[in-house]
Motif scaffolding. Structure first.
Motif, mmCIF file in Angstrom:
data_model
loop_
_atom_site.group_PDB
_atom_site.id
_atom_site.type_symbol
_atom_site.label_atom_id
_atom_site.label_comp_id
_atom_site.label_asym_id
_atom_site.label_seq_id
_atom_site.Cartn_x
_atom_site.Cartn_y
_atom_site.Cartn_z
ATOM 1 N N SER A 161 -6.627 7.313 -0.025
ATOM 2 C CA SER A 161 -7.470 6.153 0.229
ATOM 3 C C SER A 161 -8.929 6.596 0.318
ATOM 4 O O SER A 161 -9.226 7.740 0.682
ATOM 5 C CB SER A 161 -7.054 5.469 1.536
ATOM 6 O OG SER A 161 -5.822 4.805 1.399
ATOM 7 N N TYR A 215 -7.849 3.462 -4.390
ATOM 8 C CA TYR A 215 -7.562 4.832 -3.997
ATOM 9 C C TYR A 215 -8.101 5.765 -5.073
ATOM 10 O O TYR A 215 -8.477 5.332 -6.168
ATOM 11 C CB TYR A 215 -6.061 5.064 -3.761
ATOM 12 C CG TYR A 215 -5.241 5.248 -5.018
ATOM 13 C CD1 TYR A 215 -4.881 6.525 -5.455
ATOM 14 C CD2 TYR A 215 -4.819 4.156 -5.767
ATOM 15 C CE1 TYR A 215 -4.132 6.692 -6.611
ATOM 16 C CE2 TYR A 215 -4.070 4.323 -6.918
ATOM 17 C CZ TYR A 215 -3.731 5.591 -7.337
ATOM 18 O OH TYR A 215 -2.992 5.765 -8.475
ATOM 19 N N PHE A 247 -2.415 7.197 2.522
ATOM 20 C CA PHE A 247 -3.053 5.895 2.359
ATOM 21 C C PHE A 247 -3.198 5.214 3.713
ATOM 22 O O PHE A 247 -2.319 5.327 4.577
ATOM 23 C CB PHE A 247 -2.237 4.991 1.439
ATOM 24 C CG PHE A 247 -1.934 5.597 0.102
ATOM 25 C CD1 PHE A 247 -2.951 5.933 -0.776
ATOM 26 C CD2 PHE A 247 -0.626 5.855 -0.284
ATOM 27 C CE1 PHE A 247 -2.678 6.491 -2.012
ATOM 28 C CE2 PHE A 247 -0.341 6.410 -1.513
ATOM 29 C CZ PHE A 247 -1.372 6.734 -2.382
ATOM 30 N N ARG A 250 0.835 -1.207 0.000
ATOM 31 C CA ARG A 250 0.000 0.000 0.000
ATOM 32 C C ARG A 250 0.871 1.259 0.000
ATOM 33 O O ARG A 250 0.532 2.279 -0.603
ATOM 34 C CB ARG A 250 -0.932 0.011 1.212
ATOM 35 C CG ARG A 250 -2.018 1.089 1.162
ATOM 36 C CD ARG A 250 -2.833 1.101 2.453
ATOM 37 N NE ARG A 250 -3.395 -0.191 2.772
ATOM 38 C CZ ARG A 250 -4.592 -0.603 2.380
ATOM 39 N NH1 ARG A 250 -5.346 0.188 1.643
ATOM 40 N NH2 ARG A 250 -5.024 -1.809 2.729
#
Length: 256
Positions: free
Chosen positions: A91, A248, A62, A22
């Motif tokens: 995100s 995202y 994120f 991520r």
């Protein structure tokens, strides 16, 4: 704990490495190659990055769903000191934290994908030769024809992680990186394209496969970002062994 600037790379690496896929872009930006262009902000265990290597700057924030609320609180407090114009990669759910101060123009839903089945690469014949600074004119010309409006930093050629396929001396396909860090063991593919006149012949798959094989010698995680509605690209990366790992959104932000 209030939001504060964070300057300790070891601390940042420890926090981001909890979810290296991520946070691959952020981990890569800890590298010496990118570090001078970064500003980092932290509250408790949440981290946001403002990358100054592009104009306008890009905010990266994120979090997995259980941590979105904590990161949203960081962004809400950070918003008053952000530049009046910037891009943001966020995100899901984090856009609301910035909307009181910024108008957000969305560029659509995106996916983060990671190479989870390296054996799939063996089913695609690789192709491509390394590109360098001398290839920049041809590379710019290819992007103008095949990928107008893409984000390409010529400095990335210095990484040695750009491969191209030539036919008749002309560059017709390319795959490169947005991030590559052997120190933090992450890479993010980027600037992948094929000349419109050469599409449909598997050149993109061949050059991406070659680049992934090359990258796996120096990193543990090979990742990429792609628009969720770009079906051909998602199918290509899936065939090469990539799996979606996170959603995202990308936005243009303008201060109200």
């Amino acid at each position: 704990m209030p939001v504060r600037a964070e300057h300790d790379r070891a601390v940042l690496a420890g926090l981001l490495s909890r979810d290296p896929v991520r946070h691959a872009y952020q981990l890569g930006d800890l590298d010496d190659f990118f570090w001078p262009y970064t500003s980092w902000f932290r509250r408790d265990d949440e981290v946001a990055l403002l990358y100054h290597g592009v104009d306008p700057p890009t905010l990266l924030a994120f979090a997995a769903p259980p941590r979105v609320a904590a990161l949203a609180a960081l962004l809400s407090d950070l918003a008053p000191v952000l530049p009046p114009r910037l891009y943001a990669h966020l995100s899901p759910g984090l856009d609301a934290a910035l909307s009181p101060r910024f108008r957000l123009d969305g560029a659509g839903a995106h996916l983060k994908m990671a190479l989870t089945d390296p054996a799939a690469l063996a089913r695609v014949a690789p192709a491509g030769e390394p590109l360098g600074v001398a290839d920049l004119p041809q590379l710019r010309d290819l992007y103008a024809r095949a990928y107008p409006g893409n984000w390409f930093d010529p400095r990335m050629l210095d990484t040695g992680q750009y491969l191209g396929v030539r036919e008749g001396g002309a560059l017709v396909a390319v795959a490169g990186v947005h991030v590559w860090s052997p120190v933090y063991r992450v890479a993010a593919l980027g600037n992948v394209t094929t000349d419109p006149a050469a599409r449909g012949r598997g050149l993109a798959a061949a050059v991406v496969a070659a680049l992934c094989r090359r990258l796996r010698a120096s990193v543990d995680h090979v990742t990429l970002n792609v628009r969720a509605d770009n079906g051909p690209a998602v199918r290509l990366y899936t065939r090469l062994g990539f799996t979606p790992v996170a959603d995202y959104g990308e936005y243009r932000l303008t201060a109200r």
